[in-house]
Design an enzyme around this catalytic site. Sequence first.
Site, PDB file in Angstrom:
ATOM      1  N   GLU A  87      12.430 -41.076 -38.834  1.00 48.79           N
ATOM      2  CA  GLU A  87      13.864 -41.174 -39.144  1.00 48.79           C
ATOM      3  C   GLU A  87      14.400 -39.856 -39.684  1.00 48.79           C
ATOM      4  O   GLU A  87      15.046 -39.801 -40.740  1.00 48.79           O
ATOM      5  CB  GLU A  87      14.130 -42.335 -40.114  1.00 48.79           C
ATOM      6  CG  GLU A  87      13.826 -43.697 -39.514  1.00 48.79           C
ATOM      7  CD  GLU A  87      14.373 -44.866 -40.330  1.00 48.79           C
ATOM      8  OE1 GLU A  87      14.705 -44.669 -41.509  1.00 48.79           O
ATOM      9  OE2 GLU A  87      14.476 -45.976 -39.776  1.00 48.79           O
ATOM     10  N   GLU A 251       9.523 -50.123 -35.610  1.00 50.87           N
ATOM     11  CA  GLU A 251       9.633 -50.971 -36.797  1.00 50.87           C
ATOM     12  C   GLU A 251      10.645 -52.066 -36.535  1.00 50.87           C
ATOM     13  O   GLU A 251      11.725 -51.818 -35.986  1.00 50.87           O
ATOM     14  CB  GLU A 251      10.110 -50.192 -38.035  1.00 50.87           C
ATOM     15  CG  GLU A 251       9.139 -49.239 -38.657  1.00 50.87           C
ATOM     16  CD  GLU A 251       9.707 -48.591 -39.925  1.00 50.87           C
ATOM     17  OE1 GLU A 251      10.656 -49.164 -40.508  1.00 50.87           O
ATOM     18  OE2 GLU A 251       9.219 -47.527 -40.309  1.00 50.87           O
TER      19      GLU A 251
END
Length: 464
Positions: A87, A251
Amino acid sequence: MDADKLPSPDQVAQLVRNHNIQYLRIYNYRPEVLKAFSNTGIELMVGVPNADLSQFQSQPYVDSWLRTSILPYYPATKITHITVGVEVTNSPDNAANMVVPAMRNVVSALKSANLQGKIKVSTPLSFGVLSKSFPPSEGAFNSGYEYVLRPLLDFLEENQSPFMVNLYPIYAIGASSLDAVLFKSPSTIFVDPNTRLSYKNIFDAQLDAVFYAIANLNFRTTRNTFDAQPDTVHFTLANTNSKINDIIVTETGWPTRGSRPPHASTHNAKTYNYGASLDSVDDYANIDNAQTYNTNLISHVMGGSGTPAMPGANLDVYIFSLFNENLKQGPEIERNFGLFNRDMRSVYNLNFPGKGTGKSWCIASSQASNSALQNALDWACGQGKADCSAIQPGQRCFQPDTLVSHASFAFNNYYQKNGATDDACSFGGTGIKVSTDPRLSKLQQVGRLPLLQLSRYGRRRMDC
């Protein structure tokens, strides 16, 4: 992980094996962890933390890192992916600018070791890289991230690497859409006005928005689709110049306790508008919802129907996370996504089927009568809750339009979703269990069964 008193790597490896987990994502490359998974057959996705990206700007450093941190354990430890950063667009440092050069250095080191192609390199992104995600066909990347996304997409194409994204439908909840987030909606929640595709859950909507954002950006006859609505949206990646044909959800998951405002995280859903307001998630972070979400997610992916925009496409999904993280900074909700407590007891019951791994299939008997096959097909698509959307007129698996072909698809969908047991392929004697890949039988094959530091459920693409 941000937790103390965790089991040893050897204990974790045994826990993973005990639960039929075949694929695991780890967020670092600690030698004791890599060693613990040696000769287990479990495939690992190994992570390079954001904090290491500055060192990874040096090719000699990366070459040395590969020699000392990866190669001593490979191939006894089955490392299939290296994720560089995580991220990075949400990182407060310079990670976003450093990630692609670091990835190129890792690929160069792998080439020197003759491992290019055997170990794939990518980076997991937040869903927040999209500026628009509704309707899914108008998915678009945020122009503020163009400086990293364009070189990243070029890298993924050049190296045939997967696009990785983290999806958290819980942060898209409005009171009226909880069932859709939990895969419980009995009917369509919306129809994409451009593609006319129907959606029954938000996970598919989010994943298809990512799919279209990639496709729209690479569709050379449209205008720039960063923050823009494309002129044409009803196409697939195969119709573009893009070579990115694999998206991995690195995820997803559901917390069991805690509360937080819905926009306070990188897992935000600010681009969604499903006709329901985004309220606090206070009422939704609980064990019942977590168990429902992950159970239905597994069933949905194992069913093999793909998504409305990607029927039959690769669906590789990792469930976050293996353990609760009592030391993790931030709101309480962030510390409670775990499937297991630190003492290795399950937080809630979640079944990881040990079968249905693509090694067996269920097809319709060509010797059965038409009436028996039709009754079995009706039961599978009705009471049996097989996902038969792909064999409807005009859909990907409608052809060949024969009873045996349609029944085979429905039978296999039910069979894989229900553990690939002998009973799940009965259908009143009209089902036949086979151990060879029935590609010519117009079936969709369920690929790989896993869990994770993350649990991963995947299915391989197969023509209908």
